[in-house]
Scaffold this motif. Structure first.
Motif, PDB file in Angstrom:
ATOM      1  N   PRO A  11       0.829  -1.207   0.000  1.00 10.59           N
ATOM      2  CA  PRO A  11       0.000   0.000   0.000  1.00 10.59           C
ATOM      3  C   PRO A  11       0.864   1.258   0.000  1.00 10.59           C
ATOM      4  CG  PRO A  11      -0.024  -1.037   2.161  1.00 10.59           C
ATOM      5  CD  PRO A  11       0.721  -1.955   1.240  1.00 10.59           C
ATOM      6  N   ILE A  12       0.354   2.305  -0.636  1.00 12.13           N
ATOM      7  CA  ILE A  12       1.066   3.586  -0.658  1.00 12.13           C
ATOM      8  C   ILE A  12       1.142   4.159   0.756  1.00 12.13           C
ATOM      9  CG2 ILE A  12       1.046   5.947  -1.582  1.00 12.13           C
ATOM     10  CD1 ILE A  12       1.511   3.940  -3.780  1.00 12.13           C
ATOM     11  N   GLU A  13       0.019   4.126   1.465  1.00 17.22           N
ATOM     12  CA  GLU A  13      -0.029   4.604   2.839  1.00 17.22           C
ATOM     13  C   GLU A  13      -0.011   3.431   3.791  1.00 17.22           C
ATOM     14  OE1 GLU A  13      -2.728   7.609   4.571  1.00 17.22           O
ATOM     15  OE2 GLU A  13      -2.790   8.341   2.510  1.00 17.22           O
ATOM     16  N   MET A  14       0.905   3.466   4.745  1.00 20.52           N
ATOM     17  CA  MET A  14       1.016   2.384   5.708  1.00 20.52           C
ATOM     18  C   MET A  14       0.286   2.770   6.990  1.00 20.52           C
ATOM     19  SD  MET A  14       4.885   1.113   5.166  1.00 20.52           S
ATOM     20  CE  MET A  14       5.498   0.805   3.523  1.00 20.52           C
ATOM     21  N   THR A  15      -0.673   1.945   7.371  1.00 17.96           N
ATOM     22  CA  THR A  15      -1.441   2.190   8.593  1.00 17.96           C
ATOM     23  C   THR A  15      -0.656   1.731   9.817  1.00 17.96           C
ATOM     24  OG1 THR A  15      -2.485   0.017   8.532  1.00 17.96           O
ATOM     25  CG2 THR A  15      -3.593   1.808   7.317  1.00 17.96           C
ATOM     26  N   GLU A  16      -1.134   2.092  10.997  1.00 15.74           N
ATOM     27  CA  GLU A  16      -0.508   1.635  12.229  1.00 15.74           C
ATOM     28  C   GLU A  16      -0.559   0.118  12.337  1.00 15.74           C
ATOM     29  OE1 GLU A  16      -1.684   3.632  15.853  1.00 15.74           O
ATOM     30  OE2 GLU A  16      -1.833   5.544  14.786  1.00 15.74           O
ATOM     31  N   LEU A  21       2.795  -5.002  12.203  1.00 17.83           N
ATOM     32  CA  LEU A  21       3.060  -6.359  11.729  1.00 17.83           C
ATOM     33  C   LEU A  21       4.453  -6.540  11.115  1.00 17.83           C
ATOM     34  CD1 LEU A  21      -0.395  -7.132  10.090  1.00 17.83           C
ATOM     35  CD2 LEU A  21       0.531  -8.121  12.197  1.00 17.83           C
ATOM     36  N   ILE A  22       5.161  -5.453  10.869  1.00 12.95           N
ATOM     37  CA  ILE A  22       6.470  -5.536  10.206  1.00 12.95           C
ATOM     38  C   ILE A  22       7.475  -6.403  10.975  1.00 12.95           C
ATOM     39  CG2 ILE A  22       8.496  -4.205   9.467  1.00 12.95           C
ATOM     40  CD1 ILE A  22       6.517  -2.021   8.516  1.00 12.95           C
ATOM     41  N   PRO A  23       7.620  -6.270  12.289  1.00 13.73           N
ATOM     42  CA  PRO A  23       8.600  -7.129  12.981  1.00 13.73           C
ATOM     43  C   PRO A  23       8.301  -8.624  12.814  1.00 13.73           C
ATOM     44  CG  PRO A  23       7.987  -5.288  14.382  1.00 13.73           C
ATOM     45  CD  PRO A  23       7.053  -5.263  13.195  1.00 13.73           C
ATOM     46  N   GLU A  24       7.044  -9.013  12.872  1.00 15.72           N
ATOM     47  CA  GLU A  24       6.694 -10.417  12.690  1.00 15.72           C
ATOM     48  C   GLU A  24       6.964 -10.859  11.253  1.00 15.72           C
ATOM     49  OE1 GLU A  24       5.609 -14.288  13.420  1.00 15.72           O
ATOM     50  OE2 GLU A  24       6.203 -12.703  14.790  1.00 15.72           O
ATOM     51  N   GLN A  25       6.714  -9.981  10.283  1.00 14.38           N
ATOM     52  CA  GLN A  25       7.007 -10.273   8.879  1.00 14.38           C
ATOM     53  C   GLN A  25       8.500 -10.518   8.700  1.00 14.38           C
ATOM     54  OE1 GLN A  25       4.810 -10.507   6.287  1.00 14.38           O
ATOM     55  NE2 GLN A  25       6.210 -10.538   4.566  1.00 14.38           N
ATOM     56  N   SER A  44      11.719  -1.929  -2.292  1.00 14.96           N
ATOM     57  CA  SER A  44      12.063  -0.741  -3.089  1.00 14.96           C
ATOM     58  C   SER A  44      12.237   0.470  -2.179  1.00 14.96           C
ATOM     59  CB  SER A  44      10.989  -0.460  -4.138  1.00 14.96           C
ATOM     60  OG  SER A  44       9.773  -0.104  -3.513  1.00 14.96           O
ATOM     61  N   GLN A  45      13.015   1.433  -2.637  1.00 13.50           N
ATOM     62  CA  GLN A  45      13.288   2.639  -1.858  1.00 13.50           C
ATOM     63  C   GLN A  45      12.002   3.372  -1.481  1.00 13.50           C
ATOM     64  OE1 GLN A  45      16.163   3.674  -0.578  1.00 13.50           O
ATOM     65  NE2 GLN A  45      15.224   5.476   0.318  1.00 13.50           N
ATOM     66  N   ASP A  46      11.025   3.393  -2.368  1.00 10.44           N
ATOM     67  CA  ASP A  46       9.765   4.091  -2.064  1.00 10.44           C
ATOM     68  C   ASP A  46       8.801   3.244  -1.230  1.00 10.44           C
ATOM     69  OD1 ASP A  46       8.721   2.263  -3.867  1.00 10.44           O
ATOM     70  OD2 ASP A  46       8.121   3.767  -5.352  1.00 10.44           O
ATOM     71  N   ARG A  47       9.221   2.039  -0.895  1.00  7.84           N
ATOM     72  CA  ARG A  47       8.488   1.112  -0.024  1.00  7.84           C
ATOM     73  C   ARG A  47       7.105   0.724  -0.555  1.00  7.84           C
ATOM     74  NH1 ARG A  47      12.319   3.321   2.838  1.00  7.84           N
ATOM     75  NH2 ARG A  47      13.090   2.474   4.770  1.00  7.84           N
ATOM     76  N   THR A  48       6.999   0.644  -1.877  1.00  9.67           N
ATOM     77  CA  THR A  48       5.732   0.217  -2.486  1.00  9.67           C
ATOM     78  C   THR A  48       5.840  -1.146  -3.155  1.00  9.67           C
ATOM     79  OG1 THR A  48       6.192   1.339  -4.582  1.00  9.67           O
ATOM     80  CG2 THR A  48       4.979   2.593  -2.906  1.00  9.67           C
ATOM     81  N   LYS A  49       7.061  -1.709  -3.206  1.00  8.34           N
ATOM     82  CA  LYS A  49       7.293  -2.990  -3.866  1.00  8.34           C
ATOM     83  C   LYS A  49       8.220  -3.853  -3.023  1.00  8.34           C
ATOM     84  CE  LYS A  49       5.875  -3.053  -8.324  1.00  8.34           C
ATOM     85  NZ  LYS A  49       5.078  -4.108  -8.891  1.00  8.34           N
ATOM     86  N   VAL A  50       7.929  -5.143  -3.018  1.00  4.93           N
ATOM     87  CA  VAL A  50       8.836  -6.144  -2.460  1.00  4.93           C
ATOM     88  C   VAL A  50       9.032  -7.191  -3.532  1.00  4.93           C
ATOM     89  CG1 VAL A  50       9.058  -8.007  -0.766  1.00  4.93           C
ATOM     90  CG2 VAL A  50       8.187  -5.785  -0.049  1.00  4.93           C
ATOM     91  N   ASP A  73      -2.421  -9.578   3.819  1.00  2.85           N
ATOM     92  CA  ASP A  73      -3.664  -8.838   3.569  1.00  2.85           C
ATOM     93  C   ASP A  73      -3.406  -7.455   2.978  1.00  2.85           C
ATOM     94  OD1 ASP A  73      -5.177 -10.952   4.485  1.00  2.85           O
ATOM     95  OD2 ASP A  73      -5.373 -10.153   6.515  1.00  2.85           O
ATOM     96  N   TYR A  74      -2.172  -6.980   3.073  1.00  4.18           N
ATOM     97  CA  TYR A  74      -1.802  -5.662   2.552  1.00  4.18           C
ATOM     98  C   TYR A  74      -1.036  -5.746   1.238  1.00  4.18           C
ATOM     99  CZ  TYR A  74      -2.891  -4.267   7.332  1.00  4.18           C
ATOM    100  OH  TYR A  74      -3.520  -4.049   8.527  1.00  4.18           O
ATOM    101  N   MET A  75      -0.730  -6.973   0.779  1.00  2.00           N
ATOM    102  CA  MET A  75       0.101  -7.156  -0.401  1.00  2.00           C
ATOM    103  C   MET A  75      -0.691  -7.761  -1.546  1.00  2.00           C
ATOM    104  SD  MET A  75       3.653  -8.585   1.321  1.00  2.00           S
ATOM    105  CE  MET A  75       2.992 -10.068   2.039  1.00  2.00           C
ATOM    106  N   GLU A  76      -0.350  -7.355  -2.752  1.00  2.00           N
ATOM    107  CA  GLU A  76      -0.926  -7.944  -3.962  1.00  2.00           C
ATOM    108  C   GLU A  76       0.203  -8.633  -4.718  1.00  2.00           C
ATOM    109  OE1 GLU A  76      -3.514  -5.493  -6.313  1.00  2.00           O
ATOM    110  OE2 GLU A  76      -4.081  -4.322  -4.553  1.00  2.00           O
ATOM    111  N   PRO A  77       0.254  -9.970  -4.639  1.00  2.03           N
ATOM    112  CA  PRO A  77       1.365 -10.678  -5.264  1.00  2.03           C
ATOM    113  C   PRO A  77       1.127 -11.048  -6.727  1.00  2.03           C
ATOM    114  CG  PRO A  77       0.110 -12.191  -3.919  1.00  2.03           C
ATOM    115  CD  PRO A  77      -0.531 -10.837  -3.779  1.00  2.03           C
ATOM    116  N   THR A  78       2.203 -11.038  -7.472  1.00  2.92           N
ATOM    117  CA  THR A  78       2.252 -11.618  -8.812  1.00  2.92           C
ATOM    118  C   THR A  78       3.416 -12.611  -8.779  1.00  2.92           C
ATOM    119  OG1 THR A  78       1.498  -9.533  -9.766  1.00  2.92           O
ATOM    120  CG2 THR A  78       2.445 -11.148 -11.276  1.00  2.92           C
ATOM    121  N   ILE A  79       3.163 -13.846  -9.220  1.00  2.00           N
ATOM    122  CA  ILE A  79       4.149 -14.916  -9.120  1.00  2.00           C
ATOM    123  C   ILE A  79       4.617 -15.316 -10.515  1.00  2.00           C
ATOM    124  CG2 ILE A  79       4.552 -17.288  -8.345  1.00  2.00           C
ATOM    125  CD1 ILE A  79       2.209 -16.799  -6.330  1.00  2.00           C
TER     126      ILE A  79
END
Length: 98
Positions: A11-16, A21-25, A44-50, A73-79
């Protein structure tokens, strides 16, 4: 074992809730990397892609790995299945003969 490149949109905007959830990820990613399941993981540097490279038997297994991640739940994957995966080094420091 096959290798897959996973392109994840964040997501462009990261909620609380997302940030909490980042440490568990990171813990889970580190565990998967230690087990040789995740070969690489980059943000990515802009934190919109992994981008992640994953060892798995099938695309279904990759989906199951992704579904177990705290941030799914916050990610949209393409494999993408890879024909091959080359990387420099193996994660171990170079041996010095001095």
């Amino acid at each position: 074992m096959n290798q897959y490149l996973v392109d994840l949109d964040l997501p462009i905007e990261m909620t609380e809730e997302f940030i909490a959830l980042i440490p568990e990820q990171r813990r889970q990613i580190n565990e998967l990397m230690s087990g040789g399941i995740v070969l690489s993981y980059a943000l990515s540097q802009d934190r919109t892609k992994v981008w992640a490279t994953i060892n798995a038997e099938s695309e279904l297994e990759v989906q199951e790995i992704l579904e177990s991640m705290p941030l799914i739940d916050y990610m949209e994957p393409t494999i993408y299945e890879l024909a091959f995966y080359n990387a420099t080094g193996n994660g171990l420091p170079a041996i010095s003969l001095n």
